[in-house]
Design an enzyme around this catalytic site. Structure first.
Site, PDB file in Angstrom:
ATOM      1  N   TYR A   1       0.865  -1.183   0.000  1.00  0.00           N
ATOM      2  CA  TYR A   1       0.000   0.000   0.000  1.00  0.00           C
ATOM      3  C   TYR A   1       0.898   1.229   0.000  1.00  0.00           C
ATOM      4  O   TYR A   1       1.982   1.200  -0.578  1.00  0.00           O
ATOM      5  CB  TYR A   1      -0.977  -0.114   1.192  1.00  0.00           C
TER       6      TYR A   1
ATOM      7  N   LYS B   1     -20.218 -20.736  -9.680  1.00  0.00           N
ATOM      8  CA  LYS B   1     -19.374 -20.688 -10.876  1.00  0.00           C
ATOM      9  C   LYS B   1     -17.956 -20.280 -10.480  1.00  0.00           C
ATOM     10  O   LYS B   1     -16.974 -20.782 -11.024  1.00  0.00           O
ATOM     11  CB  LYS B   1     -19.923 -19.684 -11.895  1.00  0.00           C
TER      12      LYS B   1
HETATM   13  C1  LIG Z   1     -25.536 -25.100 -15.771  1.00  0.00           C
HETATM   14  C2  LIG Z   1     -26.111 -23.775 -16.028  1.00  0.00           C
HETATM   15  O1  LIG Z   1     -25.394 -22.840 -16.324  1.00  0.00           O
HETATM   16  C3  LIG Z   1     -27.538 -23.596 -15.965  1.00  0.00           C
HETATM   17  O2  LIG Z   1     -28.274 -24.549 -15.757  1.00  0.00           O
HETATM   18  O3  LIG Z   1     -27.975 -22.440 -16.140  1.00  0.00           O
HETATM   19 MG   LIG Z   2     -26.399 -20.948 -16.250  1.00  0.00          MG
END
Ligand SMILES: CC(=O)C(=O)O
Ligand SMILES: [Mg+2]
Ligand SMILES: NC(=O)C1=CN([C@@H]2O[C@H](COP(=O)(O)OP(=O)(O)OC[C@H]3O[C@@H](n4cnc5c(N)ncnc54)[C@H](OP(=O)(O)O)[C@@H]3O)[C@@H](O)[C@H]2O)C=CC1
Length: 422
Positions: A38, A93
Site C-alpha cells: 500500500y 461458478k
Molecule cells: C448449468 C447452467 O449454467 C444452468 O443450468 O444455467
Molecule cells: Mg447458467
C-alpha cells in the site's frame, strides 16, 4: 426437508456464509511489506499503469480475474428470480473456475432496470477483469447484451449458458451419435426450449453438420414453424414448413431430444415415440426434462444424459467454461471465437474416448469408466481437462488471430497447480 435440501443449505451457511473469499498472494507480515503493498509503494505500479495500460496485467490480478455477472433473469431452470437470488449460482461458478482452472472470480449481481442499463454497468466495470462470463440472463435479451459487450470490450465476453452449453452438448452429441450408429447430418433433432442455451446449442450443431430442416425447436407455444408470426429473429432461424405442432408430434421417429427448458416436460409416452437408440439430453437444472430412472424404465435402448452431477453423462457447461477461459486468458485472447469453441468441443469429444485414470473413477465411486452409453463425455473431476481443453483453445486463438500473446512456455498445463509456472 429432504436430505439434499438440508445438506445444501447447511453447506452454504456453515462454517461461514457463502462459498468464496479473497486470498492474499503477497507477504504482509512486516511494515516493509505494507509499505510495498500500500502507501507509499503502491504508487509505483499506479504510475506505470497510467503510462501503459497493458502493465495492469503485470502488476495487478486483472489477467487471472473473471467477472461472473448475472441479472438473475434465467437462474438455472428456475426462471426470473432476480439478481440477489442468483448469487449462490454465481458464487458456485466462481468455485468451479478456481477449483478446476485456478481462475479468480468476482461474482457480480446487477439490479438493472433494462438490458441497456445492464450493458452500461458491465461495460463500465469491464476494465477490472481479464474476462467476463455472463450468466443466467434470459433470451432474447441475452443475445443483444452479449453482442454489444463483445463489440465494446477488448477482453473475452462469453455468455456461458449459450456457448459453454453448446460446446459441451456438441461434444456429448457427437459421441452419443457415434455410439448409436448415427450421424449429425442425418439426425432428426427435437429441441425443447428456444432460449439462450437452446438456440446456441442448435446453432453450434448446425455449424458442425446438423441440418436446420432436421431440427424441430419448441417453445411454450409449441413447434416453431414458418406459419408463426410471434417469433423473434433468433427463433425464426429455426422456423420451417411443417405440419407438426406439438412436442409429441415432433418426437415421432426423432433420433435426438435436447431439453433446455424446464423440469419433467418429457413424458414416458413421448419418449416411446422416438427412433431406436434414442439420445436424450435432458439438461434442465436442477431437475431434468425427464428423470433418468423413468427414461431407462421406458426405453432400454436410451442414451441418457442430464445436467446433474449425480447421474452418468453430465452434460453441463462446467466441462467448458473453466478450461476455455484458462486457454483464452493465457494467450490474452481479445475474444472467444467460433474456432476456439469448436476446438474445445472436439477436445472434449476426443478425451471421452481415452482410458479413464483410476483417480477419476474413485472420485465417482465406480470401478471403471469406459467410452459407451454410460460414459459419453469426460467427468468434471478429470485432471486432463485443463491439459487438453485449455491447450486446444489457446492454439485455436493463436491460429485464428485473436491471441495477443504467443503459445505459453508452460503449456500444455499438467494440472491446475501448473497455472502460475509460466
Ligand atoms: C448449468 C447452467 O449454467 C444452468 O443450468 O444455467
Ligand atoms: Mg447458467
Ligand atoms: N446443463 C447445462 O449445462 C445447462 C442447462 N441449462 C438449462 O436450460 C434451461 C434454459 O436455460 P436458458 O436458456 O438460460 O433460459 P431462457 O430463459 O433463455 O430459455 C428458456 C426456454 O425454455 C422454454 N420453456 C420454458 N418452459 C417451457 C415449457 N413448459 N415448454 C416449452 N418450452 C419451455 C422457454 O420458452 P419461451 O421462449 O416460449 O419462453 C424458453 O425458450 C434451464 O433449465 C437451464 O438450467 C442452461 C444452461 C446450461
Amino acid at each position: 426437508m429432504s436430505d439434499l435440501k438440508t445438506a445444501a443449505l447447511e453447506y452454504h451457511a456453515q462454517p461461514r456464509p457463502g462459498k468464496l473469499s479473497v486470498e492474499l498472494t503477497k507477504p504482509t507480515a512486516t511494515a516493509r511489506d505494507l509499505s510495498l503493498a500500500y502507501s507509499p509503494g503502491v504508487a509505483e505500479p499506479v504510475r506505470e499503469i497510467a503510462r501503459d495500460p497493458e502493465l495492469a496485467y503485470k502488476y495487478t490480478g486483472k489477467g487471472n480475474l473473471v467477472a461472473v455477472i448475472s441479472d438473475g433473469t434465467a437462474i438455472l431452470g428456475l426462471g426470473n428470480l432476480g439478481p440477489l437470488a442468483s448469487k449462490p449460482v454465481m458464487e458456485g461458478k466462481g468455485v468451479l473456475f478456481k477449483r478446476f482452472a485456478g481462475i479468480d472470480v468476482f461474482d457480480i449481481e446487477v439490479d438493472a432496470e433494462s438490458p441497456q442499463a445492464f450493458i452500461d454497468t458491465v461495460k463500465r466495470i469491464s476494465i477490472t477483469f481479464g474476462g467476463i462470463n455472463l450468466e443466467d440472463i434470459k433470451a432474447p435479451e441475452c443475445f443483444e447484451i452479449e453482442r454489444t459487450l463483445i463489440e465494446q470490450c477488448d477482453i473475452p465476453v462469453f455468455h456461458d449458458d449459450q456457448h459453454g452449453t453448446a460446446i459441451v452438448t456438441a461434444a456429448g452429441m457427437l459421441n452419443a451419435l457415434e455410439i448409436a450408429g448415427k450421424n449429425l447430418a442425418e439426425a432428426k433433432i427435437v429441441c425443447l426450449g428456444a432460449g439462450a442455451a437452446a438456440i446456441s446449442c442448435m446453432k453450434l450443431l448446425v455449424s458442425m453438420g446438423a441440418k436446420v430442416e432436421n431440427i424441430f425447436m419448441i417453445d411454450r407455444k409449441g413447434v416453431i414453424h414458418a406459419g408463426r408470426d410471434d417469433l423473434n429473429q433468433y427463433k425464426a432461424v429455426f422456423a420451417h414448413e411443417t405440419d407438426k405442432r406439438t412436442l409429441s408430434e415432433a418426437l415421432d421417429g426423432a433420433d435426438v431430444f435436447v431439453g433446455l427448458s424446464g423440469a419433467n416436460l418429457l413424458s414416458a409416452e413421448d419418449l416411446k415415440r422416438m427412433a431406436p437408440s434414442p439420445i436424450v439430453f435432458a439438461c434442465s437444472n436442477p431437475d431434468p426434462e425427464i428423470a433418468p430412472e423413468l427414461a431407462h424404465a421406458t426405453r432400454e435402448d436410451v442414451i441418457m444424459a442430464t445436467g446433474r452431477s449425480d447421474y452418468p453423462n453430465q452434460v453441463n457447461n462446467v466441462l467448458g467454461f473453466p478450461f476455455i477461459f484458462r486457454g483464452a486468458l493465457d494467450v490474452r485472447a481479445t475474444r472467444i471465437n467460433e474456432e476456439m469453441k469448436i476446438a474445445a468441443a472436439l477436445a472434449l469429444r476426443d478425451l471421452a474416448k481415452l482410458p479413464v485414470p483410476k483417480d477419476v473413477c474413485d472420485a465417482y465411486g465406480v470401478g471403471s469408466l469406459e467410452f459407451g452409453r454410460e460414459y459419453i463425455i469426460p467427468k468434471p473431476m478429470d485432471k486432463r481437462l485443463i491439459t487438453v481443453v485449455s491447450d486446444a483453445v489457446a492454439k485455436a486463438a493463436i491460429e485464428s488471430g485473436v491471441a495477443t500473446l504467443p503459445y505459453p512456455k508452460h503449456y500444455p498445463l499438467k494440472s491446475v497447480d501448473d497455472v502460475f509456472n509460466g
